[in-house]
Design an enzyme around this catalytic site. Structure first.
Site, PDB file in Angstrom:
ATOM      1  CB  CYS A  77       2.646   0.346  -2.473  1.00  0.00           C
ATOM      2  SG  CYS A  77       4.083   0.976  -1.560  1.00  0.00           S
ATOM      3  CG  HIS A 177       5.164   0.712  -6.537  1.00  0.00           C
ATOM      4  ND1 HIS A 177       4.078   1.522  -6.293  1.00  0.00           N
ATOM      5  CD2 HIS A 177       6.002   0.895  -5.489  1.00  0.00           C
ATOM      6  CE1 HIS A 177       4.262   2.177  -5.156  1.00  0.00           C
ATOM      7  NE2 HIS A 177       5.421   1.810  -4.647  1.00  0.00           N
ATOM      8  CD  GLU A 179       2.543   1.296  -9.859  1.00  0.00           C
ATOM      9  OE1 GLU A 179       2.994   2.063  -8.992  1.00  0.00           O
ATOM     10  OE2 GLU A 179       1.967   0.210  -9.572  1.00  0.00           O
TER      11      GLU A 179
END
Length: 196
Positions: A77, A177, A179
């Site tokens: 990002c 992202h 995660e």
């Protein structure tokens, strides 16, 4: 293996830590140059604003350190955007690892900016996507993006085509992202940690 998460005083670092915990990876969270240089892998995660984050990197000298690193490095990002040459977000000079400018999505009547939510990535050309299904869905939250360019190793389309992932030498990057991108994001993080 020593994995460092770069500290830059913003963002979703706890989510990245949880994601690494899920795949059994140990890590150190730091902005210390020597710790970063001695790491086997470096992750530069991101939620934030370009100029503020670059100002912090300059303050601690990491704007000069990061481009010289030789170990596998993964920015996500805002981390990916600051690896580019320039961002239209507050007209920010970035680190220039990727020789491409980050641009704001143009306004359209049909699509909202920021681009927020799940979207598929296509055209994989990177070891980080090994084991992913075709057109894997990942989670984006961004108003700025790098156009498709010579460093693009996965792309996405929202308003227009843009780079979902970039790669040059030991530097890897993802606009989304990992995660919070479910199984696909977890596989990408695992693949990064498996790179020799």
């Amino acid at each position: 293996m020593k994995t460092v998460i770069i500290k830059y005083n913003a963002g979703n670092v706890q989510s990245v830590m949880y994601a690494l915990d899920r795949i059994g990876a140990s890590y150190l969270y730091t902005d210390d140059e020597e710790e970063i240089r001695s790491a086997d892998k470096v992750i530069f995660p991101g939620v934030g604003e370009a100029s503020t984050t670059m100002n912090y990197l300059r303050k601690v000298g990491l704007d000069k350190v990061i481009p010289t690193l030789k170990q596998p490095f993964f920015g996500t990002c805002i981390g990916m955007q600051l690896m580019c040459r320039f961002s239209e977000e507050n007209n920010t000079e970035c680190m220039g690892i990727f020789d491409v400018d980050v641009k704001r999505f143009p306004a359209t009547p049909d699509l909202k900016v920021p681009h927020m939510g799940w979207n598929n990535i296509t055209g994989y050309k990177t070891a980080l996507t090994t084991g992913l299904p075709d057109d894997a869905y990942v989670y984006f939250v961004h108003s700025y993006a790098a156009p498709v360019c010579e460093y693009t190793v996965a792309s996405c389309e929202y308003v227009l085509p843009f780079s979902a992932m970039l790669h040059k030498d030991n530097f890897y990057a993802a606009q989304f992202h990992c995660e919070i991108s479910g199984d696909a994001g977890q596989q990408i993080l695992k693949n990064f940690l498996d790179i020799i």
